[in-house]
Design an enzyme around this catalytic site. Structure first.
Site, PDB file in Angstrom:
ATOM      1  N   MET A   6      38.328   7.222  40.238  1.00  0.00           N
ATOM      2  CA  MET A   6      38.826   7.778  41.490  1.00  0.00           C
ATOM      3  C   MET A   6      37.848   7.458  42.611  1.00  0.00           C
ATOM      4  SD  MET A   6      40.378  11.449  40.184  1.00  0.00           S
ATOM      5  CE  MET A   6      39.077  11.801  38.979  1.00  0.00           C
ATOM      6  N   GLN A  58      35.372  -0.177  36.221  1.00  0.00           N
ATOM      7  CA  GLN A  58      36.643  -0.673  36.734  1.00  0.00           C
ATOM      8  C   GLN A  58      36.402  -1.669  37.858  1.00  0.00           C
ATOM      9  OE1 GLN A  58      39.678   1.361  39.271  1.00  0.00           O
ATOM     10  NE2 GLN A  58      40.992   1.146  37.453  1.00  0.00           N
ATOM     11  N   CYS A  88      45.875   0.499  42.289  1.00  0.00           N
ATOM     12  CA  CYS A  88      45.486   1.153  43.534  1.00  0.00           C
ATOM     13  C   CYS A  88      46.374   0.685  44.684  1.00  0.00           C
ATOM     14  CB  CYS A  88      44.026   0.870  43.847  1.00  0.00           C
ATOM     15  SG  CYS A  88      43.439   1.695  45.341  1.00  0.00           S
ATOM     16  N   LYS A 127      44.665  -1.220  33.970  1.00  0.00           N
ATOM     17  CA  LYS A 127      45.287   0.011  34.458  1.00  0.00           C
ATOM     18  C   LYS A 127      46.311  -0.365  35.517  1.00  0.00           C
ATOM     19  CE  LYS A 127      44.332   4.725  35.981  1.00  0.00           C
ATOM     20  NZ  LYS A 127      45.284   4.855  37.098  1.00  0.00           N
ATOM     21  N   ASN A 199      48.813   8.272  32.431  1.00  0.00           N
ATOM     22  CA  ASN A 199      48.075   8.893  33.534  1.00  0.00           C
ATOM     23  C   ASN A 199      49.082   9.383  34.568  1.00  0.00           C
ATOM     24  OD1 ASN A 199      46.440   7.540  36.390  1.00  0.00           O
ATOM     25  ND2 ASN A 199      45.867   9.462  35.439  1.00  0.00           N
ATOM     26  N   GLY A 200      48.725  10.472  35.273  1.00  0.00           N
ATOM     27  CA  GLY A 200      49.559  10.935  36.370  1.00  0.00           C
ATOM     28  C   GLY A 200      50.057  12.363  36.193  1.00  0.00           C
ATOM     29  N   GLY A 221      43.265  12.816  35.985  1.00  0.00           N
ATOM     30  CA  GLY A 221      42.777  12.408  37.292  1.00  0.00           C
ATOM     31  C   GLY A 221      42.270  13.590  38.090  1.00  0.00           C
TER      32      GLY A 221
END
Length: 321
Positions: A6, A58, A88, A127, A199-200, A221
């Site tokens: 993040m 990342q 992103c 990702k 994820n999410g 996250g």
């Protein structure tokens, strides 16, 4: 379980704190662009504490040779995994031709992946989102995964939302596009040999257990950041790890914090990640208030944290009286 990369949040200070709460979770750096890794201040960009393992770097980029060199540097620095960002949605990322816009170019992603994989011996992963803009969440996601998997990728972390690069801000992209967990579950069923993590919008032990019935892994996250003690609660539920005492976690941060300040850092660099530690408990607001009002000062030291703890205790006693 893992904690998502993040921007502006999962720096080395955050990861050190998260590791105290979660001995097992895989931690991820903020996204770092491949040009920055190759040409920038590596100590600042890539430095981490040994306690953070397992920790993944990342990368953002779209130039295969440069990504390969950045991956080589990351592996040499001791990272356990290199992850390629294809999710992103920020304007800066789009202008640099990396992040979520790369979902439209699966062949390029495959080329980038292959270059990195040939360069390092540690795992290289991807990702992504379930799609971008007008893409079909079924056909286009399957096509993307199949092309990248053909280049050798076996691990995909899938954020179960589309990214709308036209019309939504990066912040809005975290909330407005609807979650489609079923699509990620279906991807795992259709491609059982791949490792698929989801994820999410995941924020509870029950959520994690449900997702693990359908996927191979879960990535938390914003919940992990705003309510970090959830990490400890999930580890306890999944693996039987003893639940740590929150005050003890704070005490264990002191040595690290003192060293950070002695090296020229600010208290706020660390305590901003700790604001949510007591979320939901009596006195949490007092804890946050003292840290928020004082940790940014140039002369702030550990005594500010001690005052925040005392303010929390006092508020808790007043509420109980």
């Amino acid at each position: 379980m893992s904690v998502a990369p993040m921007m502006d949040w999962t720096d080395r200070n955050c990861r050190y704190f998260h590791r105290l709460l979660s001995p097992r979770a895989r931690l991820y750096t903020e996204m770092v662009t491949s040009p920055a890794v190759v040409h920038g201040d590596r100590a600042r960009l890539l430095g981490f504490d040994d306690s953070e393992h397992p920790v993944a770097l990342q990368l953002g980029g779209s130039e295969p040779a440069e990504l390969a060199e950045a991956a080589r540097i990351g592996a040499a620095e001791g990272y356990d995994e290199i992850n390629l960002n294809v999710g992103c949605p920020s304007d800066r990322v789009q202008s640099g031709r990396f992040g979520a816009c790369l979902m439209r170019e699966p062949s390029l992603v495959a080329e980038c992946f292959a270059a990195m994989r040939e360069t390092v011996s540690i795992p290289v992963t991807v990702k992504c989102r379930i799609g971008v803009d007008e893409q079909d969440e079924d056909a286009d996601l399957t096509r993307f995964v199949d092309i990248v998997a053909a280049a050798g990728c076996t691990v995909f972390v899938v954020h179960a939302r589309k990214a709308w690069l036209q019309g939504l801000s990066p912040k809005e992209n975290r909330d407005i596009p609807p979650l489609n967990y079923g699509r990620v579950y279906r991807l795992k069923r259709e491609r059982p040999t791949l490792t698929i993590a989801i994820n999410g919008g995941i924020d509870s032990v029950d959520d994690v257990r449900t997702h693990l019935e359908h996927t191979d892994g879960v990535m938390l996250g914003r919940t992990a950041y705003h309510e970090p003690y959830r990490l400890a609660e999930i580890e306890h539920a999944l693996h039987g790890e003893p639940l740590p005492d929150r005050d003890d976690i704070v005490a264990r941060m002191r040595g690290y914090t003192d060293a950070h300040i002695a090296a020229g850092g600010r208290l706020q660099h660390i305590t901003r990640h700790m604001l949510g530690l007591y979320q939901g408990l009596p006195g949490a607001r007092a804890w946050r208030r003292v840290l928020s009002e004082n940790a940014h000062r140039a002369d702030a030291d550990w005594s500010v944290v001690e005052r925040a703890l005392e303010a929390r205790r006092s508020a808790r006693l007043e509420r109980a009286a």
